[in-house]
Write a protein that holds these residues in place. Structure first.
Motif, PDB file in Angstrom:
ATOM      1  N   GLN A 128       0.813  -1.219   0.000  1.00 47.94           N
ATOM      2  CA  GLN A 128       0.000   0.000   0.000  1.00 47.94           C
ATOM      3  C   GLN A 128       0.844   1.265   0.000  1.00 47.94           C
ATOM      4  OE1 GLN A 128      -3.309  -0.413  -0.497  1.00 47.94           O
ATOM      5  NE2 GLN A 128      -2.711  -2.576  -0.550  1.00 47.94           N
ATOM      6  N   LEU A 129       1.943   1.265   0.741  1.00 47.42           N
ATOM      7  CA  LEU A 129       2.825   2.430   0.756  1.00 47.42           C
ATOM      8  C   LEU A 129       3.908   2.329  -0.311  1.00 47.42           C
ATOM      9  CD1 LEU A 129       3.264   2.999   4.618  1.00 47.42           C
ATOM     10  CD2 LEU A 129       1.539   3.937   3.055  1.00 47.42           C
ATOM     11  N   ARG A 130       4.013   1.160  -0.942  1.00 44.39           N
ATOM     12  CA  ARG A 130       4.956   0.928  -2.038  1.00 44.39           C
ATOM     13  C   ARG A 130       6.410   1.157  -1.629  1.00 44.39           C
ATOM     14  NH1 ARG A 130       1.736   3.238  -7.418  1.00 44.39           N
ATOM     15  NH2 ARG A 130      -0.157   1.986  -7.096  1.00 44.39           N
ATOM     16  N   VAL A 131       6.720   0.750  -0.407  1.00 41.84           N
ATOM     17  CA  VAL A 131       8.099   0.794   0.063  1.00 41.84           C
ATOM     18  C   VAL A 131       8.768  -0.511  -0.347  1.00 41.84           C
ATOM     19  CG1 VAL A 131       9.588   1.002   2.095  1.00 41.84           C
ATOM     20  CG2 VAL A 131       7.388   2.204   2.021  1.00 41.84           C
ATOM     21  N   THR A 132      10.001  -0.439  -0.812  1.00 43.85           N
ATOM     22  CA  THR A 132      10.687  -1.659  -1.237  1.00 43.85           C
ATOM     23  C   THR A 132      10.813  -2.620  -0.057  1.00 43.85           C
ATOM     24  OG1 THR A 132      12.860  -0.728  -0.761  1.00 43.85           O
ATOM     25  CG2 THR A 132      12.002  -0.422  -2.990  1.00 43.85           C
ATOM     26  N   PRO A 133      10.726  -3.938  -0.298  1.00 40.56           N
ATOM     27  CA  PRO A 133      10.794  -4.907   0.804  1.00 40.56           C
ATOM     28  C   PRO A 133      12.031  -4.765   1.676  1.00 40.56           C
ATOM     29  CG  PRO A 133      10.040  -5.985  -1.188  1.00 40.56           C
ATOM     30  CD  PRO A 133      10.437  -4.596  -1.585  1.00 40.56           C
ATOM     31  N   PHE A 134      13.163  -4.456   1.076  1.00 34.20           N
ATOM     32  CA  PHE A 134      14.383  -4.322   1.875  1.00 34.20           C
ATOM     33  C   PHE A 134      14.238  -3.216   2.919  1.00 34.20           C
ATOM     34  CE2 PHE A 134      18.481  -2.269   2.682  1.00 34.20           C
ATOM     35  CZ  PHE A 134      19.235  -3.341   3.116  1.00 34.20           C
ATOM     36  N   ILE A 135      13.792  -2.036   2.486  1.00 32.65           N
ATOM     37  CA  ILE A 135      13.655  -0.897   3.402  1.00 32.65           C
ATOM     38  C   ILE A 135      12.519  -1.135   4.385  1.00 32.65           C
ATOM     39  CG2 ILE A 135      13.172   1.559   3.563  1.00 32.65           C
ATOM     40  CD1 ILE A 135      15.901   0.891   2.377  1.00 32.65           C
ATOM     41  N   ALA A 136      11.389  -1.653   3.883  1.00 31.26           N
ATOM     42  CA  ALA A 136      10.220  -1.864   4.741  1.00 31.26           C
ATOM     43  C   ALA A 136      10.520  -2.848   5.871  1.00 31.26           C
ATOM     44  CB  ALA A 136       9.049  -2.360   3.910  1.00 31.26           C
ATOM     45  N   THR A 137      11.089  -3.996   5.522  1.00 28.32           N
ATOM     46  CA  THR A 137      11.329  -5.018   6.550  1.00 28.32           C
ATOM     47  C   THR A 137      12.533  -4.670   7.424  1.00 28.32           C
ATOM     48  OG1 THR A 137      12.633  -6.382   4.998  1.00 28.32           O
ATOM     49  CG2 THR A 137      10.272  -6.819   5.144  1.00 28.32           C
ATOM     50  N   LEU A 138      13.474  -3.875   6.887  1.00 26.26           N
ATOM     51  CA  LEU A 138      14.580  -3.388   7.719  1.00 26.26           C
ATOM     52  C   LEU A 138      14.043  -2.450   8.801  1.00 26.26           C
ATOM     53  CD1 LEU A 138      17.655  -3.227   8.209  1.00 26.26           C
ATOM     54  CD2 LEU A 138      17.708  -1.298   6.613  1.00 26.26           C
ATOM     55  N   ALA A 139      13.121  -1.573   8.404  1.00 20.60           N
ATOM     56  CA  ALA A 139      12.498  -0.669   9.371  1.00 20.60           C
ATOM     57  C   ALA A 139      11.688  -1.454  10.397  1.00 20.60           C
ATOM     58  CB  ALA A 139      11.607   0.337   8.644  1.00 20.60           C
ATOM     59  N   THR A 140      10.949  -2.465   9.929  1.00 15.76           N
ATOM     60  CA  THR A 140      10.162  -3.283  10.846  1.00 15.76           C
ATOM     61  C   THR A 140      11.059  -4.032  11.814  1.00 15.76           C
ATOM     62  OG1 THR A 140       8.473  -3.576   9.141  1.00 15.76           O
ATOM     63  CG2 THR A 140       8.409  -5.095  10.983  1.00 15.76           C
ATOM     64  N   MET A 141      12.202  -4.491  11.335  1.00 10.53           N
ATOM     65  CA  MET A 141      13.154  -5.176  12.195  1.00 10.53           C
ATOM     66  C   MET A 141      13.532  -4.298  13.385  1.00 10.53           C
ATOM     67  SD  MET A 141      16.972  -6.631  11.225  1.00 10.53           S
ATOM     68  CE  MET A 141      17.643  -4.993  10.927  1.00 10.53           C
TER      69      MET A 141
END
Length: 331
Positions: A128-141
């Motif tokens: 939905q926010l169209r953040v790349t998986p690397f950045i999105a899951t790094l932030a979630t980590m």
């Protein structure tokens, strides 16, 4: 006189070689795994003992469950770096609820829901926010690890719960519970990947996401579902770890995401998506734990054991790269 030509002569030796080649192609880790096990058996007399082999299979089973979830993510052409943090978050949720005198199965279910929630969050951020998986899951980590530490105020949550211990201590039909659960999850993963539309669509998205969208596939919904699967796999790992240690901690699970990604890649799932293998993932989990177990028996320091995981990952990526170059040259 008959004009029928004589049937071609079949060479049994060549047939056997062809079958062996097909078998090794299906399970490419079989030979290196056998070689490593032989080397460790020669290096340590304790390696082939029944107790050690059972412990090895239990640990490989625990790693295999989240790896099968990550397998779907990589088959989709994406990956999730928040696995380790989800392990810690799940553990502190489940153990803190047990301390609060919740019914243990309900506390464990809350941990699974927490893991699925992390996966849902990742999926929504990516789609939905169209953040790349690397950045999105790094932030979630980072976020989820922080939440686990804030939730526990930086302290371990110590429990002594016999029901939670069943996650690793129960032995249905004499088989350790982690092995039983891993076998069930592996069968479900194989069936999902090879016999359902969902599995085919995951690989289709990994092969060509734009083409999959053009054909009418609900690409974003499938991506969210895959991230939820990864979250559930990580949550299960968190419950296993809390059952073994009888505690929850915001410090647990550090670097676990590297372990599961390594397992899936060395198992043969394409890093670029479009292809996955359940058997390869199981073999990858077994190989990783064989290496760790052998290094423990040889009294290798923990720091070097961490390095070994990175070395195995680099070697697997190098082999995949060579295969790709060879394949493109051959075509």
């Amino acid at each position: 006189m008959s004009n029928a030509s004589a049937p071609p002569v079949v060479d049994p030796g060549r047939q056997l070689l062809a079958r062996l080649r097909r078998g090794f192609a299906a399970v490419p880790l079989a030979l290196p795994l056998a070689a490593i096990m032989i080397a460790l058996a020669l290096a340590s007399s304790a390696f082939l003992t029944p107790t050690n082999l059972e412990n090895l299979l239990v640990q490989a089973s625990i790693v295999a469950i989240p790896s099968l979830g990550m397998m779907f993510c990589l088959a989709m052409g994406e990956f999730d770096l928040s696995v380790g943090s989800t392990v810690a978050f799940t553990g502190v949720i489940a153990t803190s609820f047990i301390v609060a005198e919740w019914w243990t199965p309900l506390a464990m279910a809350a941990g699974l829901v927490a893991g699925a929630g992390v996966g849902l969050f990742n999926g929504l951020v990516v789609t939905q926010l169209r953040v790349t998986p690397f950045i999105a899951t790094l932030a979630t980590m980072v976020i989820v690890r922080g939440l686990a530490l804030v939730y526990t105020d930086g302290h371990d949550v110590i429990v002594s719960d016999s029901t939670l211990k069943l996650m690793t201590g129960a032995r249905p039909l004499g088989i350790p519970m982690p092995i039983v659960l891993a076998a069930i999850v592996a069968v479900l993963a194989w069936w999902t990947l090879n016999r359902t539309r969902f599995g085919r669509r995951v690989c289709a998205i990994g092969s060509n996401r734009e083409a999959a969208a053009v054909t009418g596939l609900a690409v974003n919904r499938i991506r969210v579902m895959v991230y939820i699967l990864v979250g559930l796999g990580a949550a299960t790992w968190g419950l296993f770890l809390s059952a073994q240690l009888q505690k929850g901690s915001g410090q647990l699970g550090l670097g676990f995401e590297l372990a599961v990604i390594t397992v899936v890649i060395i198992g043969g799932t394409a890093l670029t998506g479009g292809r996955a293998t359940v058997m390869g993932t199981l073999m990858g989990a077994l190989m990783l734990e064989v290496i760790r177990n052998g290094l423990n028996l040889l009294n290798v320091p923990p720091a070097w054991q961490r390095i070994s995981v990175g070395v195995v990952l680099v070697a697997a990526l190098a082999v995949l790269g060579m295969r790709g170059r060879y394949g493109s040259t051959k075509r």
